[in-house]
Design a protein around this motif. Structure first.
Motif, mmCIF file in Angstrom:
data_model
loop_
_atom_site.group_PDB
_atom_site.id
_atom_site.type_symbol
_atom_site.label_atom_id
_atom_site.label_comp_id
_atom_site.label_asym_id
_atom_site.label_seq_id
_atom_site.Cartn_x
_atom_site.Cartn_y
_atom_site.Cartn_z
ATOM 1 N N PRO A 116 11.541 4.783 -5.131
ATOM 2 C CA PRO A 116 10.463 4.937 -5.479
ATOM 3 C C PRO A 116 9.730 5.777 -3.967
ATOM 4 N N VAL A 117 8.861 6.043 -4.712
ATOM 5 C CA VAL A 117 8.037 7.173 -3.137
ATOM 6 C C VAL A 117 6.636 6.859 -3.754
ATOM 7 N N PHE A 118 5.633 5.473 -3.289
ATOM 8 C CA PHE A 118 4.726 5.552 -3.871
ATOM 9 C C PHE A 118 3.131 5.689 -2.847
ATOM 10 N N THR A 119 2.215 5.738 -3.534
ATOM 11 C CA THR A 119 1.000 6.460 -3.035
ATOM 12 C C THR A 119 0.330 5.243 -1.980
ATOM 13 N N GLU A 120 -0.782 5.740 -1.308
ATOM 14 C CA GLU A 120 -1.054 4.457 0.103
ATOM 15 C C GLU A 120 -2.282 3.732 -0.913
ATOM 16 N N ASP A 121 -2.764 4.158 -1.997
ATOM 17 C CA ASP A 121 -3.593 3.408 -3.742
ATOM 18 C C ASP A 121 -2.568 2.966 -4.004
ATOM 19 N N GLU A 122 -1.687 3.219 -4.486
ATOM 20 C CA GLU A 122 -0.688 2.209 -5.049
ATOM 21 C C GLU A 122 -0.245 1.316 -4.405
ATOM 22 N N LEU A 123 0.299 1.627 -3.015
ATOM 23 C CA LEU A 123 0.782 0.393 -1.969
ATOM 24 C C LEU A 123 -0.275 -1.062 -1.947
ATOM 25 N N LYS A 124 -1.490 -0.112 -2.377
ATOM 26 C CA LYS A 124 -2.411 -1.173 -1.787
ATOM 27 C C LYS A 124 -3.093 -2.400 -3.314
ATOM 28 N N PHE A 153 4.204 -8.396 -10.503
ATOM 29 C CA PHE A 153 3.854 -8.012 -9.046
ATOM 30 C C PHE A 153 4.486 -8.448 -8.079
ATOM 31 N N ASN A 154 5.387 -9.437 -7.987
ATOM 32 C CA ASN A 154 6.138 -10.177 -6.240
ATOM 33 C C ASN A 154 7.035 -9.035 -6.317
ATOM 34 N N HIS A 155 8.034 -8.690 -7.548
ATOM 35 C CA HIS A 155 9.373 -7.523 -7.193
ATOM 36 C C HIS A 155 8.558 -6.374 -7.399
ATOM 37 N N HIS A 156 7.390 -6.726 -6.834
ATOM 38 C CA HIS A 156 6.924 -4.627 -6.684
ATOM 39 C C HIS A 156 7.342 -3.257 -7.454
ATOM 40 N N LEU A 157 7.353 -4.365 -9.271
ATOM 41 C CA LEU A 157 7.574 -3.255 -10.075
ATOM 42 C C LEU A 157 6.273 -2.909 -10.703
ATOM 43 N N ILE A 158 5.018 -3.746 -10.146
ATOM 44 C CA ILE A 158 3.970 -3.288 -11.891
ATOM 45 C C ILE A 158 2.477 -3.115 -10.017
ATOM 46 N N PHE A 159 1.628 -2.365 -10.518
ATOM 47 C CA PHE A 159 0.526 -2.526 -9.674
ATOM 48 C C PHE A 159 -0.838 -3.033 -10.219
ATOM 49 N N ILE A 160 -1.865 -3.444 -9.541
ATOM 50 C CA ILE A 160 -3.076 -4.499 -10.062
ATOM 51 C C ILE A 160 -3.778 -3.640 -9.664
ATOM 52 N N VAL A 161 -4.757 -2.864 -10.743
ATOM 53 C CA VAL A 161 -6.053 -2.658 -11.255
ATOM 54 C C VAL A 161 -6.949 -3.123 -9.840
ATOM 55 N N PRO A 162 -7.511 -3.555 -8.925
ATOM 56 C CA PRO A 162 -8.950 -4.602 -8.816
ATOM 57 C C PRO A 162 -9.482 -4.177 -9.721
ATOM 58 N N THR A 163 -10.088 -5.579 -10.392
ATOM 59 C CA THR A 163 -11.714 -5.364 -11.344
ATOM 60 C C THR A 163 -12.941 -6.417 -10.881
ATOM 61 N N ASN A 177 -6.536 -13.057 0.539
ATOM 62 C CA ASN A 177 -6.265 -11.567 -0.591
ATOM 63 C C ASN A 177 -5.374 -12.348 -1.711
ATOM 64 N N TYR A 178 -5.857 -13.382 -2.279
ATOM 65 C CA TYR A 178 -5.198 -14.319 -3.038
ATOM 66 C C TYR A 178 -5.086 -13.633 -4.486
ATOM 67 N N VAL A 179 -4.426 -12.687 -5.021
ATOM 68 C CA VAL A 179 -4.158 -12.288 -6.338
ATOM 69 C C VAL A 179 -4.658 -13.443 -7.023
ATOM 70 N N GLN A 180 -5.426 -12.924 -8.094
ATOM 71 C CA GLN A 180 -6.145 -13.583 -8.654
ATOM 72 C C GLN A 180 -6.359 -13.058 -9.994
ATOM 73 N N GLY A 195 -0.301 -5.269 -0.081
ATOM 74 C CA GLY A 195 -1.579 -6.040 -1.087
ATOM 75 C C GLY A 195 -0.977 -7.369 -0.844
ATOM 76 N N GLY A 196 -2.008 -8.461 -1.891
ATOM 77 C CA GLY A 196 -1.425 -10.096 -2.081
ATOM 78 C C GLY A 196 -2.089 -10.537 -0.701
ATOM 79 N N LEU A 197 -1.367 -11.530 -0.071
ATOM 80 C CA LEU A 197 -1.715 -12.355 0.159
ATOM 81 C C LEU A 197 -1.560 -12.070 1.937
ATOM 82 N N VAL A 198 -2.214 -12.310 2.825
ATOM 83 C CA VAL A 198 -2.196 -11.561 3.798
ATOM 84 C C VAL A 198 -2.214 -12.916 4.956
#
Length: 399
Positions: free
Chosen positions: A265-273, A389-399, A291-294, A279-282
């Protein structure tokens, strides 16, 4: 773009590009061996040959996006070829294909002739035809010149050929879909599964064939009365087979094949973030991680695409001969843009996460919260979120 593509990528004859010609009723592929260099390609082109790009989405991101979008709609493989034809030339003989075709005219003009299938046998074929002569195909049902921006559609089985006009080249892209996606293809999955189930459940299917059946039927061995009894017996078994039809397993097999065939699939910039890609650790320049995913229990999550994965139950034969029932989540996000460029990818899902996988798939396209997941413990919820998340199957919306 094609010139740049040839100069800055390893483009191989037969894999990425074909050189073709159609002269005096003879269709030829003129590929040399090895890598396609621009000077050689343009030399062929200057001598009236057509250039066909195979899997151009491998090199052209915007085309990949178009195909991935159509793939999400059709739910089956969507592919493409691009055709560059010099003026007053034809690259291919009249023929029909085993795909639904959408021809997008990009540059120049091309004169197309389309013919209806010649017989019932050639309607919606499962395989492409050999080359025909123009005398074999009859009168066209469509005779049209395509200009830039025009789109031509024709179904499987419609014979077609095209020629450029004097003094004007043509560049078009053919988008293809619905290859091997007919009722017949599904039945090819259903019938073996149903027969296997019937043999396990019904002793009649395991009974021996009648003595002498080899003499009752066949090209040179038919005995009318005995042959009639054999036919009636087979019809009885086919009728009984209906109650053992396993539609779900057959559709799952089609889904697994789609996971292997399909483009990522192709994802939007917002989805990739919000995904594991961006997203995730940098790692920062000073060696620190940020940027820990918590995720918390109010964090919203969603599958990235409807046709991103296929969840199936499979009985796998182990090395010791034992059979183990596994829950596998096949996915296509790590596929190559080149057809079957990567092995089929899957995750083994532990029993305590099965309900959550079902839940997330059925919830699409709605968002759910981590707290909504039907896991027994909070720890299981967090583990499931991190795995997907680690296998890029979902995206997590920041709260």
């Amino acid at each position: 773009m094609i010139d740049e593509l040839l100069r800055h990528n390893v483009v191989m004859y037969g894999k990425h590009v074909d050189v073709t010609s159609y002269t005096n009723g003879v269709r030829e592929t003129l590929n040399p061996e090895g890598r396609a260099h621009p000077h050689v390609i343009w030399d062929y082109y200057s001598n009236g040959c057509s250039i066909r790009l195979l899997n151009p989405q491998y090199f052209i991101p915007s085309l990949h996006m178009l195909l991935a979008t159509l793939q999400e709609y059709f739910g089956c493989l969507v592919g493409a070829n691009a055709y560059l034809t010099p003026p007053n030339s034809q690259g291919f003989a009249p023929h029909y294909d085993d795909i639904e075709a959408f021809v997008y005219q990009v540059e120049g003009k091309k004169h197309w002739k389309v013919y209806k299938p010649r017989s019932v046998k050639e309607r919606l074929p499962r395989y492409s035809s050999p080359n025909f002569s123009e005398e074999e195909v009859g009168t066209p049902v469509l005779d049209v010149i395509l200009s830039p921006g025009d789109v031509l559609y024709f179904p499987r089985g419609f014979i077609h050929h095209a020629k450029t006009l004097p003094g004007e080249h043509s560049l078009h892209i053919t988008i293809s879909t619905y290859q091997k996606s007919s009722w017949c293809d599904l039945l090819e999955k259903v019938l073996p599964l149903s027969l296997k189930k019937a043999c396990e459940m019904d002793v009649d299917f395991r009974k021996g064939l009648p003595i002498g059946y080899l003499q009752n039927a066949g090209f040179a061995h038919s005995k009318a009365f005995l042959r009639k009894e054999l036919i009636q017996g087979l019809r009885t078994f086919v009728s009984k087979l209906e109650q053992y039809i396993d539609v779900d397993s057959a559709v799952d097999q089609m889904g697994i094949q789609f996971m292997h065939d399909s483009l990522p699939p192709v994802f939007t910039e917002d989805e990739l973030k919000c995904s594991v890609y961006n997203g995730g650790l940098v790692m920062k320049e000073n060696g620190t991680l940020e940027n820990y995913v918590q995720p918390n229990f109010n964090t919203k999550i969603r599958l990235l695409r409807a046709y991103l994965c296929r969840f199936v139950q499979e009985d796998m034969k182990l090395e010791n001969g034992a059979v183990e029932r596994q829950m596998r989540l096949y996915y296509n996000v790590d596929n190559s843009r080149e057809y079957h460029g990567e092995d089929l990818q899957f995750l083994l899902i532990p029993p305590d996460m099965i309900a959550s996988v079902h839940f997330l798939i059925c919830a699409y396209p709605s968002f759910v919260t981590v707290n909504d997941l039907p896991c027994k413990t909070n720890e299981e919820k967090v583990l499931y979120i991190l795995m997907t998340f680690n296998h890029h199957l979902i995206f997590i919306v920041p709260t």
